[in-house]
Design an enzyme around this catalytic site. Structure first.
Site, PDB file in Angstrom:
ATOM      1  N   ARG A  43      53.237  23.967  67.165  1.00 55.83           N
ATOM      2  CA  ARG A  43      52.786  25.408  67.959  1.00 55.83           C
ATOM      3  C   ARG A  43      53.728  26.104  68.606  1.00 55.83           C
ATOM      4  O   ARG A  43      53.851  27.132  68.937  1.00 55.83           O
ATOM      5  CB  ARG A  43      51.596  24.783  68.911  1.00 55.83           C
ATOM      6  CG  ARG A  43      50.267  25.178  68.505  1.00 55.83           C
ATOM      7  CD  ARG A  43      49.055  24.771  69.022  1.00 55.83           C
ATOM      8  NE  ARG A  43      49.362  23.620  69.847  1.00 55.83           N
ATOM      9  CZ  ARG A  43      48.600  22.766  70.600  1.00 55.83           C
ATOM     10  NH1 ARG A  43      47.708  23.489  70.593  1.00 55.83           N
ATOM     11  NH2 ARG A  43      48.943  21.767  71.174  1.00 55.83           N
ATOM     12  N   LYS A 147      50.221   6.969  59.803  1.00 53.89           N
ATOM     13  CA  LYS A 147      49.346   6.019  60.359  1.00 53.89           C
ATOM     14  C   LYS A 147      48.778   6.350  61.539  1.00 53.89           C
ATOM     15  O   LYS A 147      49.713   7.085  62.161  1.00 53.89           O
ATOM     16  CB  LYS A 147      49.978   4.620  60.313  1.00 53.89           C
ATOM     17  CG  LYS A 147      51.022   4.354  61.440  1.00 53.89           C
ATOM     18  CD  LYS A 147      51.178   3.086  61.725  1.00 53.89           C
ATOM     19  CE  LYS A 147      50.252   2.682  62.985  1.00 53.89           C
ATOM     20  NZ  LYS A 147      50.846   2.051  64.231  1.00 53.89           N
ATOM     21  N   GLU A 215      56.820  -8.540  69.653  1.00 55.08           N
ATOM     22  CA  GLU A 215      57.783  -7.385  70.115  1.00 55.08           C
ATOM     23  C   GLU A 215      58.011  -7.914  71.760  1.00 55.08           C
ATOM     24  O   GLU A 215      57.004  -8.079  72.415  1.00 55.08           O
ATOM     25  CB  GLU A 215      56.812  -6.079  70.168  1.00 55.08           C
ATOM     26  CG  GLU A 215      56.825  -5.588  68.761  1.00 55.08           C
ATOM     27  CD  GLU A 215      56.316  -4.331  68.643  1.00 55.08           C
ATOM     28  OE1 GLU A 215      57.031  -3.303  68.542  1.00 55.08           O
ATOM     29  OE2 GLU A 215      54.776  -3.934  68.928  1.00 55.08           O
ATOM     30  N   ASP A 234      46.941  -0.901  65.795  1.00 54.66           N
ATOM     31  CA  ASP A 234      48.208  -0.706  65.759  1.00 54.66           C
ATOM     32  C   ASP A 234      49.107  -1.683  64.975  1.00 54.66           C
ATOM     33  O   ASP A 234      49.770  -1.011  64.495  1.00 54.66           O
ATOM     34  CB  ASP A 234      48.475  -0.836  67.467  1.00 54.66           C
ATOM     35  CG  ASP A 234      50.085  -0.271  67.471  1.00 54.66           C
ATOM     36  OD1 ASP A 234      50.301   0.993  67.320  1.00 54.66           O
ATOM     37  OD2 ASP A 234      51.118  -0.832  68.138  1.00 54.66           O
ATOM     38  N   HIS A 239      50.596  -2.950  59.259  1.00 52.61           N
ATOM     39  CA  HIS A 239      51.799  -3.742  59.302  1.00 52.61           C
ATOM     40  C   HIS A 239      51.643  -5.248  58.647  1.00 52.61           C
ATOM     41  O   HIS A 239      52.173  -5.866  57.622  1.00 52.61           O
ATOM     42  CB  HIS A 239      52.685  -3.664  60.414  1.00 52.61           C
ATOM     43  CG  HIS A 239      52.717  -2.261  60.951  1.00 52.61           C
ATOM     44  ND1 HIS A 239      53.183  -1.172  59.896  1.00 52.61           N
ATOM     45  CD2 HIS A 239      53.038  -1.911  61.970  1.00 52.61           C
ATOM     46  CE1 HIS A 239      53.158  -0.193  60.670  1.00 52.61           C
ATOM     47  NE2 HIS A 239      53.003  -0.612  61.906  1.00 52.61           N
ATOM     48  N   LYS A 329      52.588  -7.740  72.110  1.00 56.17           N
ATOM     49  CA  LYS A 329      53.586  -6.923  72.846  1.00 56.17           C
ATOM     50  C   LYS A 329      53.868  -8.084  74.027  1.00 56.17           C
ATOM     51  O   LYS A 329      53.291  -8.978  74.437  1.00 56.17           O
ATOM     52  CB  LYS A 329      52.916  -5.602  73.486  1.00 56.17           C
ATOM     53  CG  LYS A 329      52.332  -4.620  72.417  1.00 56.17           C
ATOM     54  CD  LYS A 329      53.558  -3.675  72.259  1.00 56.17           C
ATOM     55  CE  LYS A 329      52.946  -2.644  71.147  1.00 56.17           C
ATOM     56  NZ  LYS A 329      53.918  -1.980  70.127  1.00 56.17           N
TER      57      LYS A 329
HETATM   58  C1  BG6 Z   1      54.204   0.798  65.043  1.00 49.80           C
HETATM   59  C2  BG6 Z   1      53.406   0.596  66.232  1.00 49.80           C
HETATM   60  O1  BG6 Z   1      53.420   1.209  63.856  1.00 49.80           O
HETATM   61  O2  BG6 Z   1      55.114   0.054  64.783  1.00 49.80           O
HETATM   62  C3  BG6 Z   1      54.187   0.398  67.329  1.00 49.80           C
HETATM   63  O3  BG6 Z   1      52.512   1.946  66.490  1.00 49.80           O
HETATM   64  C4  BG6 Z   1      55.240  -0.793  66.990  1.00 49.80           C
HETATM   65  O4  BG6 Z   1      53.462  -0.107  68.462  1.00 49.80           O
HETATM   66  C5  BG6 Z   1      56.094  -0.452  65.838  1.00 49.80           C
HETATM   67  O5  BG6 Z   1      55.885  -0.984  68.168  1.00 49.80           O
HETATM   68  C6  BG6 Z   1      56.852  -1.579  65.463  1.00 49.80           C
HETATM   69  O6  BG6 Z   1      57.423  -0.947  64.163  1.00 49.80           O
HETATM   70  P1  BG6 Z   1      58.951  -1.835  64.267  1.00 49.80           P
HETATM   71  O7  BG6 Z   1      59.622  -1.085  62.989  1.00 49.80           O
HETATM   72  O8  BG6 Z   1      59.984  -1.706  65.333  1.00 49.80           O
HETATM   73  O9  BG6 Z   1      58.678  -3.303  64.092  1.00 49.80           O
END
Ligand code: BG6
Length: 484
Positions: A43, A147, A215, A234, A239, A329
């Site tokens: 936009r 996603k 993470e 998430d 993943h 996290k």
């Molecule tokens: C994303 C999530 O899909 O993947 C994030 O939304 C996450 O919360 C991220 O931190 C992790 O990806 P990578 O490649 O850093 O492991």
């Protein structure tokens, strides 16, 4: 054949952090097909030059030492911008006109990349259809969808239907960037390009599999989004389940999109959706302390920032082998690992002080950040009787292959341009994945079991995780990678 990549959501984070740096990286390596144009759509009003200048700054920041002003200038010549609103059909008609002008009526392969907020996927696709932009009389038209694909099974099905009204499945590329990671693809190579692993890759030799995506970061400023998603939507639905499928699938007959995805789908089909009782006993959930103080997070949030899910795959290969999926996290460190824990030797004749030391072999696949693979096995400690110690054979990408790992998006963008969907999620796959996640979220919500545990940031999640695993007669492999 020339290509045009149209990025919807061009002023967003994903575009500046990942997509443009990935395309620029490919350009620098001379991998981007010649005559590839990039058209941004968002936009915010920008001229082509204003957008190029903005991207120059962000790419310099995110591409780091890979950036050089000379090559950027040449690359930026094929970047264009078109201001428009995804909600307005007229703006798509104007986009169609603009594309026809820059493409000069040539036959061109187009990728429509939806890098927008998820609520815009459906209107974007609808308008692409209505404005004739999905018409293939002047080249192939594909849509790439980021996603999250839906927030549960019903919304994913609805979105699939909406997408299929405009694009048949073979033109749809659903992204899970984990599949673009070299080390994830290497799991297939490890398993199916070697003879020594596959014969032991089953219930006869393997005791359990632990897939961890930990993470160190917390939700930071993403609180408002994260609180609606939580770790299940998430990380698990996409993943973690992808890593599970790649680890557990049978060998496809060919390395091609459909044979590969057929085998992945069979893994999900072999997982029984958990009952509320299964969820109470086979999952853990946690929330790091201070999460509720994050910007955008309600003070009484019940959103899990950590979870463990134990799944069984009911087929001949895996019956009885638990797969422990875990992600959180604010954990001890950043690490993504797939740990194949082999069974203990059936009889241990080496004893020290009258005790045997049974420990099974372990294969640790380090997906990131210390990419590599270690095989752990027992070794005799010299000069100490028959004392044994676990040692390892260590394969390290950094040592073996010079240069840095490419960004996952590079591979995925190239594959989408080339029409190879092997590393993209198919409609049935995404729906089956929700079919496993939905009952977990429903049971958490409706039964409150297991209860959500608070945990200190900087460790391996809630304390209860250790006794929970011990009660199963097993131990977590908690290890932070050593970065060289
Ligand atoms: C994303 C999530 O899909 O993947 C994030 O939304 C996450 O919360 C991220 O931190 C992790 O990806 P990578 O490649 O850093 O492991």
């Amino acid at each position: 054949m020339p290509n045009t990549i149209v990025i919807f959501g061009a002023s967003g984070d994903l575009t500046s952090r990942k997509l443009i740096p990935a395309l620029y990286g490919l350009y620098r390596k001379k991998r981007l097909p010649e005559r590839t144009r990039i058209v941004g759509f968002a936009r915010t009003p920008f001229s082509h030059d204003q957008w190029r200048a903005k991207l120059s700054d962000t790419t310099a920041e995110f591409a780091g030492k890979e950036f050089d002003a000379e090559s950027w200038k040449r690359f930026a010549g094929s970047i264009y911008y078109h201001a428009g609103d995804i909600g307005h059909g007229d703006d798509f008609a104007a986009l169609a006109k603009m594309l026809a002008e820059v493409e000069r009526g040539e036959t061109v392969t187009r990728l429509y990349y939806l890098a927008t907020a998820p609520q815009f996927y459906e209107p974007a696709v609808e308008h692409l259809g209505a404005s004739g932009l999905a018409d293939q009389s002047r080249g192939i038209r594909r849509v790439v969808i980021e996603k999250p694909f839906g927030t549960d099974l019903a919304t994913a099905q609805h979105l699939n239907e909406a997408v299929h009204r405009v694009f048949p499945e073979r033109q749809v590329y659903r992204i899970d960037h984990y599949l673009g990671k070299e080390t994830v693809q290497n799991v297939l190579v490890l398993r199916f390009a070697n003879t020594i692993f596959e014969p032991v890759w089953n219930r006869n030799y393997i005791d359990n599999v632990q897939i961890t995506v930990a993470e160190e970061v917390d939700v930071s400023r993403r609180g408002a989004y994260y609180d609606t998603a939580g770790v299940m939507r998430d990380m698990f639905q996409n993943h973690l389940l992808q890593l599970l499928m790649i680890t557990a699938m049978e060998a496809p007959v060919r390395y091609q999109a459909d044979p590969v995805r057929d085998e992945k789908v069979k893994v999900l089909q072999a997982i029984r959706p958990p009952s509320p009782e299964d969820v109470a006993s086979d999952t853990l959930r946690g929330q790091y302390k201070a999460y509720r103080g994050s910007q955008g997070v309600p003070a009484d949030s019940q959103t899990a920032t950590y979870a463990v899910v134990k799944l069984g795959i009911e087929n001949w290969r895996w019956q009885g082998v638990p797969f422990y999926l875990r992600s959180g996290k604010a954990m001890s460190c950043r690490t993504t690992q797939i740990v194949i824990q082999f069974r203990q030797p059936p009889h241990m004749m080496f004893q020290v002080d009258g005790k045997s030391q049974p420990v099974g072999n372990r294969l640790v696949i380090q997906v990131q950040p210390a990419e590599g693979i270690q095989l752990h096995f027992q070794t005799k400690v010299p000069d100490q009787g028959m004392k044994l110690r676990l040692t390892d054979l260590d394969f390290n990408y950094q040592k073996e292959f010079a240069g840095t790992m490419p960004e996952a998006y590079q591979r995925l963008l190239l594959d989408a341009l080339a029409g190879d969907a092997s590393l993209f999620t198919r409609a049935d796959e995404v729906e089956l994945a929700w079919g496993i996640i939905d009952p977990i979220l429903a049971a958490w919500r409706e039964t409150g079991k297991p209860k959500i545990e608070q945990y200190e940031p900087g460790f391996w999640g809630p304390e209860i995780a250790t006794p929970w695993m011990e009660a199963q007669g097993r131990q977590w492999f908690d290890s932070c990678p050593v970065l060289g």
